[in-house]
Write an enzyme that holds these catalytic residues in place. Structure first.
Site, PDB file in Angstrom:
ATOM      1  N   GLU A  47      -6.440  -2.041  10.079  1.00 58.82           N
ATOM      2  CA  GLU A  47      -7.550  -1.743   9.179  1.00 58.82           C
ATOM      3  C   GLU A  47      -7.377  -2.658   7.980  1.00 58.82           C
ATOM      4  OE1 GLU A  47      -9.416  -0.764   6.111  1.00 58.82           O
ATOM      5  OE2 GLU A  47      -8.531   1.237   6.130  1.00 58.82           O
ATOM      6  N   CYS A  49     -10.921   0.637   0.270  1.00 64.58           N
ATOM      7  CA  CYS A  49     -11.238  -0.355   1.301  1.00 64.58           C
ATOM      8  C   CYS A  49     -12.691  -0.266   1.741  1.00 64.58           C
ATOM      9  CB  CYS A  49     -10.307  -0.197   2.500  1.00 64.58           C
ATOM     10  SG  CYS A  49     -10.269   1.461   3.212  1.00 64.58           S
TER      11      CYS A  49
END
Length: 483
Positions: free
Chosen positions: A227, A261
């Site tokens: 990720e 994020c």
């Protein structure tokens, strides 16, 4: 498999550094058969007990998160709420998602029964970030544990206390060997974990570090979930509820001081409503409180070097002709950065091509939603996104055109709060998924089993088959599937 409880294998404190990784992984591997042997029901009971303990001591976890990250109390509380909900979901659904199930055998193999199930991998390594040190790791940790794996977690070197707190509370809630073990340290420790022959690595962090993780894992063909970063975009159509869109945009861009994020970094708003939208965004951003004060909306930017990245992105945008709507040079008072809103930023500015990871929002006007989609999809990242329009059907259609792993319509980051939805991106944002059924399967190995129920009339899989067997099968298939 026996479910007898071996002697505890806990460490008094989290081992530190690359040299400790081998022993920690060995301990996790020794504990794994016992944990797998508890079965889905036993693991659910254990993980539920952990969740209850986490919630009972939620204020303590909030304090640890705040002490290491500096984030506001409400930002830390949000982490705790998400931790509990995602852990509950993984424990509750692992059995139904991963258990053995029958699948059709098909006409040619009708004498066989066929099943598929998802077995534990063994030991999963999780390399966690500092920006959400409890919530982000709990996705892979919870899924891996629910699936029957043991876990070695390397928290960020900036937030080791949160990782240690999670492991300690699980050990307190679940008697027996430690199934979540911690190893602390910097990049060298993470590299050692990648090379320790664990059965999978889950990494969350920058795309650049993700590439290094993959390279280290490749030495042992260790599979990875990556990720990476994001440059998430919001599309605001002409018919959008502008008050709601502006409120959401400011929160998604500025909460946790922009260190998210899936935080919002770009907005593409249709020109006819752009001026009003910008006014609404500007008013909300300018009103946010920054600093160490108890009522602060934004805490510090944790990494000093990240402040310089944010500063460089803003300077580049302004040098290329962007307009400052809120903030500017005066916004920087390390370790704090006050909200900055930029408008009319050239698309080749680093403020639009690279991850800023700070409280900066770019708002650009576009002629149409089609242009907004094209611009949103033009970058290397593809993590999350959002769409605002009063026409929900149209919103879903626009979402489907966005190159992103997750999109919210008339909301922001809603996908992260739904434990049943997979979380992950494409492109430089990485691959693989955590959360939801996909996340559970991510930390399992698929096993297919066939069992012959009776001998077939035609036996093609034998050198002793009748000479006419294959011709008969060809005629059958032509009759059934050839038209």
């Amino acid at each position: 498999m026996s479910t007898a409880t071996p002697a505890p294998l806990r460490d008094a404190d989290a081992p530190s550094g690359p040299s400790a990784v081998g022993d920690v992984v060995a301990g996790a591997r020794a504990a794994q058969p016992w944990w797998e042997g508890l079965g889905f029901a036993g693991r659910k009971k254990a993980l539920d007990a952990w969740r209850v303990l986490i919630l009972r001591r939620a204020d303590e976890l909030v304090d640890v998160i705040r002490a290491e990250t500096g984030k506001t109390a409400d930002d830390a509380r949000l982490e705790v709420v998400l931790v509990a909900d995602h852990l509950r979901w993984a424990a509750a659904h692992a059995g139904s998602v991963l258990r053995r199930r029958r699948v059709p055998s098909g006409l040619l193999m009708f004498n066989q029964s066929a099943t598929v199930e998802y077995r534990p991998l063994g030991v999963v390594g999780v390399i966690g970030p500092w920006n959400y040190p409890a919530f982000i790791p709990i996705g892979p940790v919870g899924a891996a544990l629910a699936a029957g794996n043991t876990v070695v977690l390397k928290p960020s070197e900036l937030t080791p206390g949160v990782g240690r707190w999670l492991a300690d509370t699980l050990a307190e809630a679940v008697p027996g060997p430690a199934v979540l073990r911690i190893v602390t340290g910097g990049g060298e420790t993470g590299a050692a974990l990648c090379r320790a022959a664990v059965d999978k690595i889950s990494f969350t962090g920058s795309s650049a570090t993700g590439r290094r993780v993959m390279a280290a894992c490749a030495e042992n063909l260790t599979p990875v979930v990556i990720e990476g970063g994001g440059k998430d975009a919001m599309i605001v159509a002409a018919d959008a509820d502008l008050d709601a869109a502006a409120d959401a945009a400011v929160w998604a861009a500025m909460s946790n001081a922009g260190q998210t994020c899936v935080g919002l970094e770009r907005v593409y708003v249709v020109a006819g409503v752009a001026d009003r939208f910008l006014r609404l965004v500007g008013d909300r951003a300018a009103a946010l409180r920054v600093g160490d004060r108890p009522d602060a909306d934004l805490g510090p930017v944790l990494l000093p070097r990240q402040i310089e990245v944010v500063r460089a992105h803003v300077q580049d945008a302004v040098a290329r002709g962007a307009r400052l709507v809120v903030g500017g040079a005066e916004s920087f008072a390390p370790p704090h950065v006050a909200p900055i809103v930029l408008a009319d930023v050239p698309e080749d500015s680093v403020a639009l091509t690279e991850e800023t990871f700070g409280p900066v929002l770019v708002v650009n006007r576009v002629a149409s939603v089609d242009e907004a989609v094209d611009r949103a999809n033009a970058g290397a990242y593809g993590l999350g996104g959002s769409v605002y329009t009063r026409d929900r059907s149209r919103g879903r259609a626009i979402a489907g055109r966005m190159r992103a792993g997750m999109v919210s319509v008339n909301a922001v980051i809603a996908f992260a709060g739904i434990p049943a939805l997979p979380f992950g991106g494409v492109g430089d944002s990485g691959f693989g998924r955590v959360h939801g059924p996909d996340g559970l399967r991510e930390f399992s190995r698929t096993q297919a089993v066939t069992t012959q129920r009776f001998r077939p009339v035609l036996q093609p899989n034998s050198f002793g088959r009748d000479p006419g067997t294959m011709r008969t099968l060809v005629r059958m298939v032509r009759t059934l599937y050839g038209r």
